[in-house]
Write a protein that holds these residues in place. Structure first.
Motif, PDB file in Angstrom:
ATOM      1  N   SER A  82       0.829  -1.203   0.000  1.00 23.70           N
ATOM      2  CA  SER A  82       0.000   0.000   0.000  1.00 23.70           C
ATOM      3  C   SER A  82       0.866   1.257   0.000  1.00 23.70           C
ATOM      4  O   SER A  82       0.540   2.243  -0.669  1.00 23.70           O
ATOM      5  N   THR A  83       1.984   1.233   0.710  1.00 23.44           N
ATOM      6  CA  THR A  83       2.896   2.375   0.706  1.00 23.44           C
ATOM      7  C   THR A  83       3.512   2.573  -0.673  1.00 23.44           C
ATOM      8  O   THR A  83       3.600   3.702  -1.170  1.00 23.44           O
ATOM      9  N   LEU A 119       3.190   5.903  -3.088  1.00 16.97           N
ATOM     10  CA  LEU A 119       4.387   6.611  -3.529  1.00 16.97           C
ATOM     11  C   LEU A 119       4.479   6.693  -5.046  1.00 16.97           C
ATOM     12  O   LEU A 119       5.036   7.638  -5.589  1.00 16.97           O
ATOM     13  N   ILE A 120       3.943   5.705  -5.738  1.00 17.19           N
ATOM     14  CA  ILE A 120       3.997   5.691  -7.198  1.00 17.19           C
ATOM     15  C   ILE A 120       2.812   6.443  -7.808  1.00 17.19           C
ATOM     16  O   ILE A 120       2.971   7.216  -8.753  1.00 17.19           O
ATOM     17  N   SER A 121       1.619   6.261  -7.253  1.00 14.86           N
ATOM     18  CA  SER A 121       0.420   6.804  -7.903  1.00 14.86           C
ATOM     19  C   SER A 121       0.268   8.313  -7.745  1.00 14.86           C
ATOM     20  O   SER A 121      -0.177   8.980  -8.681  1.00 14.86           O
ATOM     21  N   PHE A 122       0.627   8.885  -6.600  1.00 14.38           N
ATOM     22  CA  PHE A 122       0.435  10.329  -6.400  1.00 14.38           C
ATOM     23  C   PHE A 122       1.221  11.173  -7.406  1.00 14.38           C
ATOM     24  O   PHE A 122       0.647  12.055  -8.050  1.00 14.38           O
TER      25      PHE A 122
END
Length: 47
Positions: free
Chosen positions: A19-20, A24-27
């Motif tokens: 989930s982290t 970190l990738i999607s934002f």
């Protein structure tokens, strides 16, 4: 340590790590996509 407790700890750790990593990738990708649409098409950043 009990094998059942070890399995639960590993599954919980993997869930937290995944989930982290997703956040970190999607934002940044979403922000870049919205800036691209803003510059290229003139869309609002809030759509």
């Amino acid at each position: 340590m009990n094998i059942g407790m070890l399995i639960i700890c590993v599954i919980g750790g993997l869930a937290g790590a995944l989930s982290t990593a997703y956040l970190l990738i999607s934002f940044p990708i979403i922000l870049v996509w919205k800036l691209y649409r803003r510059i290229k098409f003139g869309y609002s950043m809030y759509q």
